[in-house]
Design an enzyme around this catalytic site. Structure first.
Site, PDB file in Angstrom:
ATOM      1  NE  ARG A   1      -3.867  -2.260   2.129  1.00 48.61           N
ATOM      2  CZ  ARG A   1      -3.717  -3.384   2.817  1.00 48.61           C
ATOM      3  NH1 ARG A   1      -2.719  -3.476   3.669  1.00 48.61           N
ATOM      4  NH2 ARG A   1      -4.548  -4.387   2.673  1.00 48.61           N
ATOM      5  CB  VAL A   2       4.310   2.077   0.977  1.00 48.42           C
ATOM      6  CG1 VAL A   2       5.318   3.176   0.713  1.00 48.42           C
ATOM      7  CG2 VAL A   2       3.937   2.027   2.453  1.00 48.42           C
TER       8      VAL A   2
END
Length: 516
Positions: free
Chosen positions: A372-373
């Site tokens: 998700r980064v």
């Protein structure tokens, strides 16, 4: 006359009383209780009216002083988790308060050592002598003290660094069935930090001694123990040590993070941690919930993983990156503990048994894995090469599944499948061989640009070896010419492709000769 005698007697009495007071021992109030019952890994104690939760206590037995952690505070009694074997404790033994929170020793002296959950040595060496301790349970850093996750943590594994980049301060879950390579990914990531100025902590929870010994041997063989710490609470150890192990390891990591250092911590694995907590909670009569886990099992793991972050410069500037591992059964990724941890972490790496059986190692499923980064934690040079790699790989896996039901494919579909197979083969990587960022970029650029399209899959391993050799020959020259921290220019791209063409020239000539 009588008054002088009386004054003299009073003076002598006061002097003797003062001397007696000076010679008297230091009198302090000491609170103690009595063991009323002994269970598997816990005891119940009557007394200790002022004891607090998470307080360290000692049980005085005939053979030794056994440490314990106050866990339950019920009416008229306290439930205490034992941090040593219960065989030494009997009903009627005295339990004494320390008025201290359970703490673990921290400091540079721990580097290269193997310790248990409360800092006792397990490597046969002298006890760890540190000047500082930190509580095992500590609050997570406030949101306002945290910095965005932007600096990459290079794992050295192509499929992760290219498709699911991990940043320093991130929490990336490794999930999959047993014996499928989860620990291997974590160990390779630790080995790859040898020149990255990252301190590594491996926390083994509920593992067999032989498994932990193999991890330690691998780290020693590749020179990683010099900057690593192993915290182990094995399956043979008391369940209380297994429960506090990840919290103790995190406190050790936080010490270095607050010293402006970057830390990587591996929790192997949190499935066993959840089982240890369930066992303790049921024995201490805490109400069970789904799958008999206590209702606060989500909070137990969230308060642990929330401590992993990157701090702002004014608060130290260090980082704590977490790679928790969780085991699934029969690929059931929607089970209670895996779904809890997926919702807490910043992404997951899912290992597929189908890919493992096809000898695609590491067996990371591109469809079910996510970071998700994302590209924020990827070097610009890497990002410019792998922009479309993940999409092409995901499309290939979907097309490959459907192509099994059709004997005739159009030309575009056939090319997509062939390129996808080439990408999958190029992302294969043996254990203990992490790659530098430049080496990865050179190989993936050759794959995505079509330089390797004419080679059959059977010769791809030779092609990868040739590219690796030519990179190592020109590594110093490449580091001077190319800034791996910035986007690759067209001139640099052309130079890298020419280098790849040179590496593969002999293989292509042999292939053309074989075809004629």
């Amino acid at each position: 006359m009588t008054d002088r005698i009386l004054d003299s007697v009073l003076k002598k009495t006061r002097n003797r009383l003062g001397q007696a007071i000076q010679r008297s021992p230091d009198l302090r109030l000491r609170e103690y209780g009595v063991v009323t019952s002994v269970g598997e890994g816990f005891i119940r104690v009557h007394g200790l009216p002022h004891v607090g939760t998470d307080e360290l206590v000692y049980i005085d037995t005939r053979e030794r002083r056994v440490p314990g952690l106050v866990y339950n505070l019920d009416a008229g009694e306290a439930g205490i988790i034992l941090l040593d074997e219960e065989q030494y404790v009997e009903a009627g033994d005295e339990v004494h308060r320390t008025s201290d929170i359970l703490s673990v020793p921290v400091g540079d002296q721990l580097l290269g050592r193997v310790v248990d959950s409360i800092g006792r040595p397990l490597d046969g060496k002298k006890p760890v002598a540190t000047n500082e301790t930190l509580p095992v349970e500590r609050p997570a850093p406030p949101i306002m003290h945290r910095s965005p996750v932007e600096t990459p943590l290079q794992t050295g594994i192509k499929v992760i660094d290219a498709l699911f980049p991990i940043g320093r301060g991130q929490r990336e879950l490794i999930v999959g069935d047993r014996q499928i390579g989860k620990t291997a990914i974590a160990v390779d990531t630790m080995i790859n930090q040898h020149d990255k100025d990252v301190i590594c902590i491996y926390c083994g929870i509920g593992k067999q001694k032989a498994a932990v010994a193999r991890v330690i041997a691998d780290l020693q063989e590749h020179g990683a123990m010099d900057y690593s710490i192993v915290v182990s609470a094995g399956s043979e150890d008391p369940v209380g040590l297994q429960y506090i192990a990840p919290y103790a390891a995190t406190s050790i990591g936080e010490y270095f993070m607050e010293q402006e250092k970057d830390v990587l911590i591996i929790y192997d694995d949190l499935t066993w941690h959840a089982r240890a907590y369930r066992e303790l909670a049921l024995l201490l009569r805490r109400p069970p919930g789904r799958e008999a886990y206590p209702g606060d099992i989500f909070y137990i793991h969230s308060r642990l993983l929330e401590r992993s972050t990157r701090l702002k410069e004014e608060y130290g500037g260090g980082s704590l990156t977490a790679l928790p591992i969780v085991e699934t059964q029969a690929q059931n990724i929607s089970a209670f503990i895996p779904t809890n941890l997926i919702s807490i972490t910043d992404g997951q790496l899912y290992l597929s048994p189908e890919l493992f059986q096809k000898d695609v190692m590491p067996a990371i499923d591109a469809e079910k894995s996510v970071s998700r980064v994302g590209g924020a934690a990827q070097r610009p040079a890497y990002r410019s090469v792998t922009k479309k790699l993940r999409l092409a790989y995901a499309q290939f896996e979907e097309l490959e599944a459907f192509s099994r039901f059709s004997s005739r494919l159009d030309e575009d579909t056939r090319k997509t499948i062939e390129r996808g197979r080439l990408i999958r083969e190029s992302l294969k990587q043996p254990q203990f061989e992490p790659l530098d960022i430049g080496e990865q970029i050179l190989l993936l650029l050759a794959v995505t640009s079509g330089v390797m399209d004419d080679l059959p899959l059977a010769r791809l391993e030779e092609a990868k070896r040739q590219i690796r050799e030519i990179y190592q020959e020109h590594s110093d020259e490449l580091d001077q010419k190319i800034d791996w921290q910035e986007d690759i220019t067209e001139e640099e791209r052309t130079y890298l492709l020419d280098l790849a063409e040179t590496a593969l020239e002999s293989l292509k000539e042999e292939q053309e000769y074989a075809e004629t």
